[in-house]
Design an enzyme around this catalytic site. Structure first.
Site, PDB file in Angstrom:
ATOM      1  N   GLY A  58      30.741 151.797  96.642  1.00 39.47           N
ATOM      2  CA  GLY A  58      30.034 152.828  95.896  1.00 39.47           C
ATOM      3  C   GLY A  58      29.937 154.078  96.760  1.00 39.47           C
ATOM      4  N   GLN A  63      26.991 161.988  99.507  1.00 43.28           N
ATOM      5  CA  GLN A  63      27.742 161.463 100.646  1.00 43.28           C
ATOM      6  C   GLN A  63      29.027 162.244 100.922  1.00 43.28           C
ATOM      7  OE1 GLN A  63      27.227 157.182  99.193  1.00 43.28           O
ATOM      8  NE2 GLN A  63      27.182 156.961 101.416  1.00 43.28           N
ATOM      9  N   CYS A 109      25.755 151.256 104.824  1.00 41.69           N
ATOM     10  CA  CYS A 109      25.925 152.548 104.151  1.00 41.69           C
ATOM     11  C   CYS A 109      27.049 153.307 104.831  1.00 41.69           C
ATOM     12  CB  CYS A 109      24.620 153.343 104.213  1.00 41.69           C
ATOM     13  SG  CYS A 109      24.721 154.931 103.353  1.00 41.69           S
ATOM     14  N   LEU A 110      27.963 153.846 104.038  1.00 37.77           N
ATOM     15  CA  LEU A 110      29.081 154.612 104.599  1.00 37.77           C
ATOM     16  C   LEU A 110      28.607 155.835 105.366  1.00 37.77           C
ATOM     17  CD1 LEU A 110      31.580 154.450 101.588  1.00 37.77           C
ATOM     18  CD2 LEU A 110      31.551 153.018 103.639  1.00 37.77           C
ATOM     19  N   HIS A 151      21.397 151.090  95.314  1.00 40.64           N
ATOM     20  CA  HIS A 151      21.664 151.837  96.553  1.00 40.64           C
ATOM     21  C   HIS A 151      22.142 153.258  96.238  1.00 40.64           C
ATOM     22  CE1 HIS A 151      23.356 151.863 100.851  1.00 40.64           C
ATOM     23  NE2 HIS A 151      23.953 152.904 100.295  1.00 40.64           N
ATOM     24  N   GLU A 152      23.098 153.370  95.296  1.00 38.57           N
ATOM     25  CA  GLU A 152      23.659 154.695  94.990  1.00 38.57           C
ATOM     26  C   GLU A 152      22.655 155.582  94.258  1.00 38.57           C
ATOM     27  OE1 GLU A 152      26.205 155.382  96.619  1.00 38.57           O
ATOM     28  OE2 GLU A 152      26.780 153.324  97.070  1.00 38.57           O
ATOM     29  N   HIS A 155      20.343 157.122  96.688  1.00 39.65           N
ATOM     30  CA  HIS A 155      20.915 158.314  97.338  1.00 39.65           C
ATOM     31  C   HIS A 155      20.628 159.578  96.530  1.00 39.65           C
ATOM     32  CE1 HIS A 155      22.997 156.952 100.863  1.00 39.65           C
ATOM     33  NE2 HIS A 155      23.825 156.146 100.228  1.00 39.65           N
TER      34      HIS A 155
END
Length: 197
Positions: A58, A63, A109-110, A151-152, A155
């Site tokens: 995701g 991001q 997390c990226l 999670h997304e 953000h």
């Protein structure tokens, strides 16, 4: 107007650098998507390309440094069925009462690459929003997909998953990231992950 085919959105993008947690855009609420135009579709293509280059499931617009309420996903559910798509202006609903079951699994997390800590989240979630053409839709997630949707959407509300950890777990998370930070250059994943020294 016909819906945009998914393969038009998952190809033809340019990989962008992934924004890190210490950047202000990661800690602020995003603006709603109001223009469902070619510029939005190009952003989505770039996000899919970036997520794939980073081996993610995701990726939120924040991001890649864009303060829009938008994320892309390519993620399995509890039955290993793959779900691929885009959510604009997503709202996540979580089970309550007896329906609410928490599952604690490692999350990463990226935007803080290389670091993982267990986090308890509900094992189901329902996400409602619009696709890239502005059409309303809902997706019910289980397994990794349930976590991804939560999670997304976090953000897009200016929340990183570290905000949901205890101080002790957060300290461990940052220590893990710092140990590996040199392998992720500032423009990662434009530049690939560096080999271990």
């Amino acid at each position: 107007m016909p819906a945009t085919p998914l393969d038009e959105l998952t190809t033809g993008g340019t990989v962008r650098p992934i924004t890190r947690w210490d950047t202000p855009v990661m800690h602020a609420r995003t603006r709603p998507v109001t223009e469902f135009d070619d510029e939005l579709k190009q952003l989505v293509r770039d996000m899919f390309a970036t997520m794939e280059a980073a081996s993610g499931v995701g990726l939120a617009a924040t991001q890649v440094g864009v303060d829009l309420a938008l994320f892309v996903y390519d993620c399995p559910d509890e039955n290993e069925d793959r779900h691929v798509g885009v959510f604009c202006n997503p709202v996540v609903t979580l089970p309550e009462g007896r329906e609410r079951r928490l599952e604690s699994v490692e999350e990463g997390c990226l935007s803080l690459p290389g670091a993982y800590q267990p986090l308890a989240r509900p094992d189901r979630s329902s996400c409602t929003g619009q696709d890239v053409d502005g059409t309303d839709y809902t997706l019910v997630g289980t397994g990794v997909l349930a976590r991804c949707l939560q999670h997304e959407t976090d953000h897009l509300n200016g929340i990183v998953f570290g905000d949901r950890l205890s101080a002790r777990s957060r300290k461990k998370l940052y220590a893990q990231h710092n140990d590996l930070a040199a392998r992720y250059l500032d423009d990662w994943p434009v530049s690939p992950k560096q080999p271990a020294s």
